[in-house]
Design a protein around this motif. Structure first.
Motif, PDB file in Angstrom:
ATOM      1  N   TYR A 155       0.848  10.888  -5.516  1.00  0.00           N
ATOM      2  CA  TYR A 155      -0.568  11.094  -5.254  1.00  0.00           C
ATOM      3  C   TYR A 155      -1.030  10.079  -4.212  1.00  0.00           C
ATOM      4  O   TYR A 155      -0.338   9.110  -3.919  1.00  0.00           O
ATOM      5  CB  TYR A 155      -1.399  10.955  -6.538  1.00  0.00           C
ATOM      6  CG  TYR A 155      -1.399   9.560  -7.122  1.00  0.00           C
ATOM      7  CD1 TYR A 155      -2.342   8.603  -6.727  1.00  0.00           C
ATOM      8  CD2 TYR A 155      -0.458   9.183  -8.069  1.00  0.00           C
ATOM      9  CE1 TYR A 155      -2.339   7.324  -7.256  1.00  0.00           C
ATOM     10  CE2 TYR A 155      -0.448   7.907  -8.604  1.00  0.00           C
ATOM     11  CZ  TYR A 155      -1.394   6.985  -8.196  1.00  0.00           C
ATOM     12  OH  TYR A 155      -1.387   5.716  -8.714  1.00  0.00           O
ATOM     13  N   TYR A 156      -2.214  10.319  -3.668  1.00  0.00           N
ATOM     14  CA  TYR A 156      -2.790   9.350  -2.741  1.00  0.00           C
ATOM     15  C   TYR A 156      -4.279   9.206  -3.045  1.00  0.00           C
ATOM     16  O   TYR A 156      -4.902  10.078  -3.652  1.00  0.00           O
ATOM     17  CB  TYR A 156      -2.567   9.764  -1.281  1.00  0.00           C
ATOM     18  CG  TYR A 156      -3.293  11.008  -0.838  1.00  0.00           C
ATOM     19  CD1 TYR A 156      -4.576  10.936  -0.281  1.00  0.00           C
ATOM     20  CD2 TYR A 156      -2.703  12.254  -0.963  1.00  0.00           C
ATOM     21  CE1 TYR A 156      -5.238  12.071   0.129  1.00  0.00           C
ATOM     22  CE2 TYR A 156      -3.368  13.405  -0.550  1.00  0.00           C
ATOM     23  CZ  TYR A 156      -4.631  13.301  -0.004  1.00  0.00           C
ATOM     24  OH  TYR A 156      -5.290  14.428   0.406  1.00  0.00           O
ATOM     25  N   LEU A 157      -4.839   8.074  -2.622  1.00  0.00           N
ATOM     26  CA  LEU A 157      -6.256   7.804  -2.794  1.00  0.00           C
ATOM     27  C   LEU A 157      -6.988   8.250  -1.534  1.00  0.00           C
ATOM     28  O   LEU A 157      -6.694   7.771  -0.443  1.00  0.00           O
ATOM     29  CB  LEU A 157      -6.495   6.306  -3.040  1.00  0.00           C
ATOM     30  CG  LEU A 157      -5.773   5.703  -4.250  1.00  0.00           C
ATOM     31  CD1 LEU A 157      -6.184   4.246  -4.423  1.00  0.00           C
ATOM     32  CD2 LEU A 157      -6.054   6.482  -5.521  1.00  0.00           C
ATOM     33  N   ASP A 158      -7.919   9.159  -1.708  1.00  0.00           N
ATOM     34  CA  ASP A 158      -8.616   9.753  -0.575  1.00  0.00           C
ATOM     35  C   ASP A 158     -10.074   9.291  -0.580  1.00  0.00           C
ATOM     36  O   ASP A 158     -10.814   9.578  -1.522  1.00  0.00           O
ATOM     37  CB  ASP A 158      -8.534  11.276  -0.668  1.00  0.00           C
ATOM     38  CG  ASP A 158      -9.149  11.948   0.547  1.00  0.00           C
ATOM     39  OD1 ASP A 158      -9.245  11.285   1.593  1.00  0.00           O
ATOM     40  OD2 ASP A 158      -9.527  13.127   0.436  1.00  0.00           O
ATOM     41  N   ASP A 159     -10.456   8.570   0.446  1.00  0.00           N
ATOM     42  CA  ASP A 159     -11.837   8.094   0.585  1.00  0.00           C
ATOM     43  C   ASP A 159     -12.612   9.120   1.406  1.00  0.00           C
ATOM     44  O   ASP A 159     -12.556   9.126   2.631  1.00  0.00           O
ATOM     45  CB  ASP A 159     -11.848   6.725   1.259  1.00  0.00           C
ATOM     46  CG  ASP A 159     -13.265   6.218   1.496  1.00  0.00           C
ATOM     47  OD1 ASP A 159     -14.184   6.713   0.817  1.00  0.00           O
ATOM     48  OD2 ASP A 159     -13.444   5.346   2.358  1.00  0.00           O
ATOM     49  N   THR A 160     -13.346   9.992   0.719  1.00  0.00           N
ATOM     50  CA  THR A 160     -14.085  11.039   1.418  1.00  0.00           C
ATOM     51  C   THR A 160     -15.326  10.497   2.113  1.00  0.00           C
ATOM     52  O   THR A 160     -15.824  11.105   3.046  1.00  0.00           O
ATOM     53  CB  THR A 160     -14.501  12.137   0.423  1.00  0.00           C
ATOM     54  OG1 THR A 160     -15.279  11.540  -0.630  1.00  0.00           O
ATOM     55  CG2 THR A 160     -13.269  12.805  -0.171  1.00  0.00           C
ATOM     56  N   THR A 161     -15.831   9.349   1.668  1.00  0.00           N
ATOM     57  CA  THR A 161     -17.051   8.795   2.262  1.00  0.00           C
ATOM     58  C   THR A 161     -16.755   7.932   3.474  1.00  0.00           C
ATOM     59  O   THR A 161     -17.642   7.673   4.289  1.00  0.00           O
ATOM     60  CB  THR A 161     -17.808   7.953   1.227  1.00  0.00           C
ATOM     61  OG1 THR A 161     -16.993   6.842   0.830  1.00  0.00           O
ATOM     62  CG2 THR A 161     -18.140   8.791  -0.004  1.00  0.00           C
ATOM     63  N   GLY A 162     -15.535   7.427   3.586  1.00  0.00           N
ATOM     64  CA  GLY A 162     -15.185   6.549   4.692  1.00  0.00           C
ATOM     65  C   GLY A 162     -15.763   5.156   4.585  1.00  0.00           C
ATOM     66  O   GLY A 162     -15.783   4.407   5.568  1.00  0.00           O
ATOM     67  N   SER A 163     -16.202   4.771   3.393  1.00  0.00           N
ATOM     68  CA  SER A 163     -16.848   3.459   3.219  1.00  0.00           C
ATOM     69  C   SER A 163     -15.896   2.390   2.723  1.00  0.00           C
ATOM     70  O   SER A 163     -16.279   1.223   2.639  1.00  0.00           O
ATOM     71  CB  SER A 163     -18.015   3.593   2.224  1.00  0.00           C
ATOM     72  OG  SER A 163     -17.555   4.085   0.975  1.00  0.00           O
ATOM     73  N   GLU A 168      -7.637  -2.127   2.578  1.00  0.00           N
ATOM     74  CA  GLU A 168      -7.451  -3.215   1.618  1.00  0.00           C
ATOM     75  C   GLU A 168      -8.130  -2.892   0.284  1.00  0.00           C
ATOM     76  O   GLU A 168      -7.576  -3.126  -0.793  1.00  0.00           O
ATOM     77  CB  GLU A 168      -8.017  -4.522   2.176  1.00  0.00           C
ATOM     78  CG  GLU A 168      -7.266  -5.089   3.360  1.00  0.00           C
ATOM     79  CD  GLU A 168      -7.770  -4.532   4.674  1.00  0.00           C
ATOM     80  OE1 GLU A 168      -8.605  -3.588   4.641  1.00  0.00           O
ATOM     81  OE2 GLU A 168      -7.333  -5.006   5.739  1.00  0.00           O
ATOM     82  N   GLU A 169      -9.332  -2.324   0.351  1.00  0.00           N
ATOM     83  CA  GLU A 169     -10.056  -2.004  -0.875  1.00  0.00           C
ATOM     84  C   GLU A 169      -9.385  -0.870  -1.636  1.00  0.00           C
ATOM     85  O   GLU A 169      -9.302  -0.890  -2.867  1.00  0.00           O
ATOM     86  CB  GLU A 169     -11.505  -1.643  -0.534  1.00  0.00           C
ATOM     87  CG  GLU A 169     -12.318  -2.830  -0.024  1.00  0.00           C
ATOM     88  CD  GLU A 169     -13.674  -2.421   0.495  1.00  0.00           C
ATOM     89  OE1 GLU A 169     -14.646  -3.177   0.277  1.00  0.00           O
ATOM     90  OE2 GLU A 169     -13.776  -1.339   1.117  1.00  0.00           O
ATOM     91  N   LEU A 170      -8.896   0.123  -0.906  1.00  0.00           N
ATOM     92  CA  LEU A 170      -8.190   1.220  -1.573  1.00  0.00           C
ATOM     93  C   LEU A 170      -6.918   0.727  -2.249  1.00  0.00           C
ATOM     94  O   LEU A 170      -6.588   1.128  -3.371  1.00  0.00           O
ATOM     95  CB  LEU A 170      -7.856   2.318  -0.559  1.00  0.00           C
ATOM     96  CG  LEU A 170      -9.035   3.129  -0.016  1.00  0.00           C
ATOM     97  CD1 LEU A 170      -8.559   4.095   1.065  1.00  0.00           C
ATOM     98  CD2 LEU A 170      -9.728   3.893  -1.135  1.00  0.00           C
ATOM     99  N   ARG A 171      -6.195  -0.168  -1.573  1.00  0.00           N
ATOM    100  CA  ARG A 171      -4.973  -0.708  -2.174  1.00  0.00           C
ATOM    101  C   ARG A 171      -5.315  -1.546  -3.401  1.00  0.00           C
ATOM    102  O   ARG A 171      -4.576  -1.530  -4.401  1.00  0.00           O
ATOM    103  CB  ARG A 171      -4.218  -1.540  -1.139  1.00  0.00           C
ATOM    104  CG  ARG A 171      -2.908  -2.150  -1.659  1.00  0.00           C
ATOM    105  CD  ARG A 171      -1.923  -1.075  -2.099  1.00  0.00           C
ATOM    106  NE  ARG A 171      -0.728  -1.666  -2.652  1.00  0.00           N
ATOM    107  CZ  ARG A 171       0.377  -1.894  -1.937  1.00  0.00           C
ATOM    108  NH1 ARG A 171       0.423  -1.560  -0.655  1.00  0.00           N
ATOM    109  NH2 ARG A 171       1.432  -2.446  -2.503  1.00  0.00           N
ATOM    110  N   SER A 172      -6.419  -2.284  -3.361  1.00  0.00           N
ATOM    111  CA  SER A 172      -6.824  -3.069  -4.528  1.00  0.00           C
ATOM    112  C   SER A 172      -7.184  -2.151  -5.701  1.00  0.00           C
ATOM    113  O   SER A 172      -6.860  -2.445  -6.852  1.00  0.00           O
ATOM    114  CB  SER A 172      -8.019  -3.958  -4.173  1.00  0.00           C
ATOM    115  OG  SER A 172      -7.667  -4.902  -3.176  1.00  0.00           O
TER     116      SER A 172
END
Length: 433
Positions: A7-15, A19-23
């Motif tokens: 799976y992957y973490l998808d930031d739909t807002t772009g905010s 680094e934050e997604l990995r945390s």
């Protein structure tokens, strides 16, 4: 064999930054997934592992008479939890400790590195502190592909789950429950789909094999009644193996179902011998001997060779029972299911098939009907087989020489088996790819 969910973490807002997604992955999602039974490892790739980088200015070190070791020691000492024993008040013990955990750039900037000429020297006076990432060992990107082509979706934080001793569909459902409600978690590969497709393939092979075996039985036995008795050995053996698989904790996976598919043709061997012998004795006995006595005597004649034949088939799979490690986990279910199915076929052949034969089979008709299709096929096979056997029996030396030539021909291929790649072969030598 272990990697069951990507799976992957998808930031739909772009905010959020990488680094934050990995945390989020390392400190929130990962620990929740590790609570699922059977998960052995959660591997994260992509993004940047968050770090606080302290970029020291060498000129400032010289100005304040500092070394890198002293700066490092000050940072470590100010980022420790230290115990201070306890104090007693009103017959109660209170543990005293000093929590020195730096949580941001401001905490690090306020660390006192040294006192220089009566003035404290702070870390921000000798270094620039900023948020950065660890040395990257890989990255992951995504692409959106449609009929018009593919476009790059940028870098993503990607993860995979490893299992040991798991049940694919149930564990994947648990994973989905864990990630349900968590924003931006997008599974894009589930081994559940592969397992279901593989099991469906084997299941189709099972029923197709059963139908094919029944058709062959009807053609060669020449009668519907004995074919029904023999064909009944297949569902009995499969259910027998399935029951004991449940008792022994063997799951219905690709290898175990594959073992049943392999054993379909073997399941009917013993029953064919028993039923044909019963039918032959019923034809010979006519109406002089009781039907039950004929069935019992016919079974007694072939029970011992049938038991030996089935036991030999089971013993052939003994090496698979002794495998260890990954190969043992992979192939032992196959060996168990084949062995259980063959034991079930033996039980059916010596216990159940005589009872069915007593109820279903009929004595031979006294009419002068012509030969059946099965009898014609049998006579054709005998006409081809008899001259060949007579030739080799009369010329035993020719038979032995033929067998020896075939064995030597097979043995001559052994020297080439370890040369399975072009780079390991000399010019002019053959290799097997």
């Amino acid at each position: 064999m272990g990697l069951v969910l990507f799976y992957y973490l998808d930031d739909t807002t772009g905010s959020y930054s990488l680094e934050e997604l990995r945390s989020m992955q390392d400190w929130i999602v990962k620990y929740n997934l590790q609570t699922v039974p059977g998960v052995t490892e959660v591997l994260g790739i992509g993004g940047f592992e968050k770090q606080f980088h302290v970029d020291v200015d060498p000129d400032r070190l010289l100005q304040f008479d500092l070394t890198l070791e002293e700066v490092l020691g000050s940072i470590q000492q100010n980022n420790l939890n230290v115990g201070a024993q306890f104090i007693v008040r009103n017959s109660e013990q209170y543990v005293v400790r000093s929590v020195g955990l730096a949580t941001g750039i401001g905490d690090l900037e306020g660390i006192v590195v040294k006192t220089f000429e009566g003035t404290p020297v702070y870390l921000h006076q000798i270094a620039e502190i900023q948020v950065g990432g660890a040395i990257r060992q890989g990255l992951q990107t995504k692409k959106w592909c449609r009929r018009g082509g593919c476009r790059n979706g940028g870098q993503v934080v990607w993860d995979q789950l490893k299992y040991s001793h798991w049940s694919g569909r149930s564990q994947t459902r648990r994973n989905q429950r864990c990630v349900a409600g968590r924003v931006n978690i997008v599974p894009y590969y589930e081994q559940k789909s592969l397992v279901e497709a593989a099991v469906a393939t084997v299941s189709n092979a099972l029923w197709q094999g059963i139908v094919l075996v029944i058709v062959i039985l009807i053609v060669f036995l020449g009668s519907f009644r004995p074919s029904v008795v023999v064909a009944a050995a297949i569902p009995f053996s499969v259910l027998f193996a399935t029951f004991w698989m449940g008792q022994l904790g063997i799951s219905a996976n690709l290898m175990s179902l594959g073992g049943l598919a392999i054993a379909i043709g073997l399941m009917v061997d013993g029953t064919i011998v028993v039923v044909e012998n019963i039918q032959r004795n019923l034809i010979r006995a006519g109406g002089e001997v009781s039907r039950r006595d004929v069935v019992v005597n016919a079974c007694s004649e072939v029970m011992r060779p049938v038991a030996f034949a089935v036991s030999i088939i089971v013993l052939v799979f003994t090496p698979l029972f002794l495998l260890q490690g990954v190969e043992g986990i992979t192939f032992r279910p196959l060996a168990y299911t084949v062995a259980l199915a063959m034991i079930g076929s033996l039980v059916f052949a010596v216990v159940v098939s005589p009872v069915f034969s007593d109820f279903i089979l009929r004595r031979a008709s006294t009419s002068n009907a012509g030969p059946t299709v099965a009898e014609r096929v049998d006579n054709w096979i005998r006409d081809m087989y008899r001259p060949m056997v007579s030739l080799f029996v009369k010329n035993r030396k020719v038979a032995v020489a033929t067998v020896a030539a075939l064995i030597l021909g097979g043995a001559s291929t052994f020297p080439f088996w370890d040369q399975n790649s072009p780079q390991h072969c000399k010019k002019g030598h053959w290799f097997y790819d």
